[in-house]
Scaffold this active site. Structure first.
Site, PDB file in Angstrom:
ATOM      1  CB  SER A  44      -0.966  -0.052   1.181  1.00 27.82           C
ATOM      2  OG  SER A  44      -1.986   0.913   1.052  1.00 27.82           O
ATOM      3  CG  ASP A 104      -7.444  -3.406  -1.849  1.00 29.21           C
ATOM      4  OD1 ASP A 104      -8.041  -2.491  -1.249  1.00 29.21           O
ATOM      5  OD2 ASP A 104      -6.214  -3.582  -1.788  1.00 29.21           O
ATOM      6  CG  HIS A 118      -5.513  -2.833   1.364  1.00 30.47           C
ATOM      7  ND1 HIS A 118      -4.992  -2.508   0.131  1.00 30.47           N
ATOM      8  CD2 HIS A 118      -4.890  -2.015   2.253  1.00 30.47           C
ATOM      9  CE1 HIS A 118      -4.109  -1.535   0.260  1.00 30.47           C
ATOM     10  NE2 HIS A 118      -4.018  -1.216   1.540  1.00 30.47           N
TER      11      HIS A 118
END
Length: 279
Positions: free
Chosen positions: A148, A224, A257
């Protein structure tokens, strides 16, 4: 000088957590290092940069990298995502996407962030020198990955430091922070309104401006919740296609995620890096 907070045996090696006083963040910083066992001599290093709200502990406890690193003989280093402490400024609105836990791997130029938020210099310079001094690390053989916000950091470090890393990969990276809410908020606060300064910390923009890496491995989860608004992998795909950068972009159905996603594909990434680190 580093202080040992913990060391435990794992997969024949040692998983340690350490603290030191940073000269660039003006705070104490904590990082973790896994050193495979055996008489191997100096070993290559895989750096891992974490995402928003995370510390070194998230991947250390949930990343499931040790078995693959032990097999390949690769040291794994994970750092914090920002300076921390009572003296360190934080998001004035108390939100989680900026300030402590969200350093975005830049050196801030704007007050009040510029004294402490120097994560670029910390990850690019100070921490590698410390790891090279205190661990059996072959600092000439480095690779980098991240998740991320940390995926953003891994991509931009590799693009802006040509020759430093033998390989770079990412899990669900923020590929174009200049074009998404998380990134615009952070870059505006840390770097001001000069969009030219932003481009240096935007992987897609850096590629458009001529930065290159040999190849990329990126995994994203199709479940996600941040995929369409914050991650925008299609922008990286287009930039790499235009620049002729080989990109393996794996779209993983059903994955989100979280570290359930990261841990599932972590061994793939470790082995991919190990092939390039030991070639």
């Amino acid at each position: 000088m580093i202080e040992t907070l913990s060391e435990v045996r794992a997969h024949g090696g040692v998983q340690g957590v350490y603290r030191h006083a940073s000269a660039v963040t003006h705070t104490d910083m904590i990082f973790s290092v896994f050193v495979p066992g055996g008489a191997r001599g100096a070993m290559p290093v895989l750096w891992y940069l974490s995402g928003l709200t995370c510390t070194h502990a998230n991947v250390t406890e949930k990343g499931e990298f040790r078995a693959a690193c032990a097999e390949a003989g690769v040291i794994f280093v994970a750092t914090d995502t920002s300076p921390r402490g009572e003296e360190v400024p934080d998001d004035p609105d108390g939100l989680w996407d900026f300030g402590q836990g969200a350093g975005f791997y830049v050196d801030a130029t704007e007050a009040p962030w510029d004294r402490h938020f120097n994560m670029w210099s910390y990850v690019a310079d100070e921490l590698p020198a410390m790891v090279a001094e205190h661990f059996p690390a072959d600092i000439k053989r480095q690779s980098i990955t991240g998740h991320s916000m940390g995926g953003h950091g891994a991509l931009t470090l590799a693009l802006r430091l040509p020759g430093r890393f033998r390989s770079v990969s990412a899990f669900a990276p923020i590929v174009a922070p200049s074009q998404v809410p998380w990134g615009r908020k952070a870059l505006r606060h840390y770097l001001g309104e000069d969009r030219a300064a932003w481009r240096k910390h935007d992987a897609v923009a850096a590629i458009e401006d001529g930065a290159r890496v040999a190849e990329l491995l990126v995994d994203i989860g199709l479940a996600d919740p941040f995929l369409e608004k914050e991650l925008r992998p299609e922008l990286l795909e287009a930039a790499c296609a235009d620049a002729g950068i080989p990109l393996t972009l794996r779209r993983q159905a059903g994955y989100d995620h979280s570290y359930y996603f990261i841990s599932t594909f972590m061994a793939d990434h470790v082995r991919w890096h190990a092939e390039r680190l030991t070639a």
